[in-house]
Design a protein around this motif. Structure first.
Motif, short mmCIF file in Angstrom:
data_model
loop_
_atom_site.label_atom_id
_atom_site.label_comp_id
_atom_site.label_asym_id
_atom_site.label_seq_id
_atom_site.Cartn_x
_atom_site.Cartn_y
_atom_site.Cartn_z
N VAL A 184 0.84 -1.20 0.00
CA VAL A 184 0.00 0.00 0.00
C VAL A 184 0.87 1.24 0.00
N HIS A 185 1.88 1.28 0.86
CA HIS A 185 2.78 2.42 0.92
C HIS A 185 3.52 2.61 -0.40
N GLU A 186 3.87 1.51 -1.03
CA GLU A 186 4.58 1.58 -2.31
C GLU A 186 3.69 2.19 -3.39
N ILE A 187 2.42 1.74 -3.45
CA ILE A 187 1.50 2.27 -4.45
C ILE A 187 1.20 3.74 -4.18
N GLN A 188 1.08 4.10 -2.91
CA GLN A 188 0.88 5.51 -2.58
C GLN A 188 2.03 6.37 -3.12
N LYS A 189 3.23 5.86 -3.00
CA LYS A 189 4.39 6.60 -3.49
C LYS A 189 4.28 6.89 -4.99
N TYR A 190 3.78 5.93 -5.74
CA TYR A 190 3.65 6.13 -7.19
C TYR A 190 2.47 7.04 -7.53
N ILE A 191 1.42 6.98 -6.71
CA ILE A 191 0.31 7.90 -6.91
C ILE A 191 0.78 9.34 -6.68
N PHE A 192 1.58 9.55 -5.64
CA PHE A 192 2.11 10.89 -5.39
C PHE A 192 3.01 11.35 -6.53
N LYS A 193 3.76 10.41 -7.10
CA LYS A 193 4.63 10.76 -8.22
C LYS A 193 3.80 11.20 -9.43
N ILE A 194 2.69 10.51 -9.67
CA ILE A 194 1.81 10.89 -10.78
C ILE A 194 1.20 12.27 -10.53
N GLN A 195 0.81 12.54 -9.29
CA GLN A 195 0.28 13.86 -8.96
C GLN A 195 1.31 14.95 -9.24
N ALA A 196 2.56 14.66 -8.96
CA ALA A 196 3.62 15.65 -9.19
C ALA A 196 3.76 16.00 -10.66
N MET A 197 3.23 15.15 -11.54
CA MET A 197 3.22 15.42 -12.98
C MET A 197 2.02 16.28 -13.37
N LYS A 198 1.26 16.77 -12.38
CA LYS A 198 0.07 17.60 -12.59
C LYS A 198 -1.11 16.81 -13.16
N VAL A 199 -1.08 15.49 -12.97
CA VAL A 199 -2.21 14.65 -13.36
C VAL A 199 -3.24 14.68 -12.23
N ALA A 200 -4.50 14.85 -12.57
CA ALA A 200 -5.57 14.83 -11.58
C ALA A 200 -5.99 13.39 -11.31
N ILE A 201 -6.37 13.09 -10.08
CA ILE A 201 -6.72 11.73 -9.68
C ILE A 201 -8.02 11.73 -8.89
N ILE A 202 -8.91 10.80 -9.25
CA ILE A 202 -10.11 10.53 -8.45
C ILE A 202 -10.00 9.09 -7.99
N ILE A 203 -10.15 8.86 -6.70
CA ILE A 203 -9.85 7.54 -6.13
C ILE A 203 -10.96 7.09 -5.18
N THR A 204 -11.26 5.80 -5.22
CA THR A 204 -12.15 5.20 -4.23
C THR A 204 -11.41 4.06 -3.54
N ASP A 205 -11.74 3.82 -2.29
CA ASP A 205 -11.20 2.66 -1.58
C ASP A 205 -11.98 2.48 -0.29
N HIS A 206 -12.16 1.24 0.14
CA HIS A 206 -12.92 0.98 1.35
C HIS A 206 -12.06 1.15 2.61
N ASN A 207 -10.75 1.15 2.44
CA ASN A 207 -9.88 1.40 3.59
C ASN A 207 -9.74 2.92 3.75
N ILE A 208 -10.48 3.46 4.68
CA ILE A 208 -10.57 4.91 4.82
C ILE A 208 -9.22 5.52 5.18
N LYS A 209 -8.47 4.85 6.05
CA LYS A 209 -7.16 5.40 6.44
C LYS A 209 -6.24 5.52 5.23
N ASN A 210 -6.16 4.47 4.42
CA ASN A 210 -5.32 4.52 3.22
C ASN A 210 -5.79 5.63 2.28
N LEU A 211 -7.10 5.77 2.17
CA LEU A 211 -7.65 6.80 1.29
C LEU A 211 -7.29 8.19 1.80
N PHE A 212 -7.52 8.43 3.09
CA PHE A 212 -7.23 9.75 3.66
C PHE A 212 -5.73 10.07 3.60
#
Length: 254
Positions: A184-212
């Motif tokens: 989970v931490h690894e995938i979060q790191k790549y999501i943050f990297k994509i955000q840094a490219m100015k890509v917008a992200i909409i995400i759903t997940d049932h694990n609220i802590k991971n989502l927040f």
């Protein structure tokens, strides 16, 4: 992995994607009622809600798998809700489904197969694939069949494939499902990297802590309507969101 403090001036930019008063009924039963949200360059917006609230239906309408009954979906101000799925991808929309969506091929071929469809010229195709293999730490796995990858490795490969078309907006449907905390931490790191490219992200997940830990802002859907929106702090102070979704006993260490 919590997102570090960031000053985000979304209001000074134009929304990359806008969902305007979208509604959907199935067999006369309202699933979504006048849903509206905006997502800006580099912003990550979370969609929360109980099972059956319409999260996946909303994504399905965005990608063109399901038609909207009313309302509009726009990317860079262009209406896309009536165009085919492949044309939405060309407008800059990427999508990661809940289900595993890899080919029974090695990692390199999973990327190259899609690159050949969307990129002109063999050299250009190979350059994009090699760059993605490096960016997503897949070079050492390039000749391994995708079926033999771990859950986290498969998710990295799936996300890297989305980036072939250089999307402006990415929809991530439960990207953390069935992943161990390390992955989970690894995938979060790549999501943050994509955000840094100015890509917008909409995400759903049932694990609220991971989502927040991932999002900048969120909406909560209940009974087909948005009942609350804001940051994680704001949502947890919203009495209706707490009573209808989080529950009084929910604890998130912000």
């Amino acid at each position: 992995m919590k997102k570090g403090f960031r000053i985000l001036k979304f209001k000074n930019t134009k929304a990359l994607m806008e969902i305007k008063n979208v509604s959907k009924n199935f067999d006369g039963r309202p699933i979504l009622k006048n849903i509206s949200l905006k997502v800006f360059p580099g912003q990550c917006v979370g969609i929360l809600g109980p099972n059956g609230c319409g999260k996946t239906t909303l994504f399905s309408m965005c990608i063109g798998e399901t038609n909207v009954d009313s309302g509009k979906i726009l990317i860079n101000g262009k209406s896309i809700e009536r165009i085919p799925i492949h044309l939405r991808a060309k407008e800059g929309l990427g999508y990661l489904p809940q289900q595993r969506s890899l080919f029974d091929m090695d990692v390199f071929s999973n990327l190259m197969g899609l690159a050949q469809i969307s990129i002109k010229g063999t050299e250009n195709q190979r350059a994009v694939v090699e760059n993605l293999l490096t960016q997503f730490n897949l070079q050492h796995l390039r000749r391994i069949n995708a079926n033999l990858l771990s859950g986290g490795e498969q998710k990295r490969l799936q996300i890297s494939r989305i980036m072939i078309n250089k999307p402006k907006v990415i929809l991530l449907d439960e990207p953390y499902a069935a992943l161990d905390p390390t992955f989970v931490h690894e995938i979060q790191k790549y999501i943050f990297k994509i955000q840094a490219m100015k890509v917008a992200i909409i995400i759903t997940d049932h694990n609220i802590k991971n989502l927040f830990d991932t999002t900048d802002s969120n909406i909560v859907i209940s009974d087909g309507s948005i009942i609350a929106e804001g940051t994680s702090r704001e949502l947890l102070k919203n009495s209706r969101a707490v009573s209808e979704y989080f529950g009084a006993g929910f604890d998130y260490n912000i």
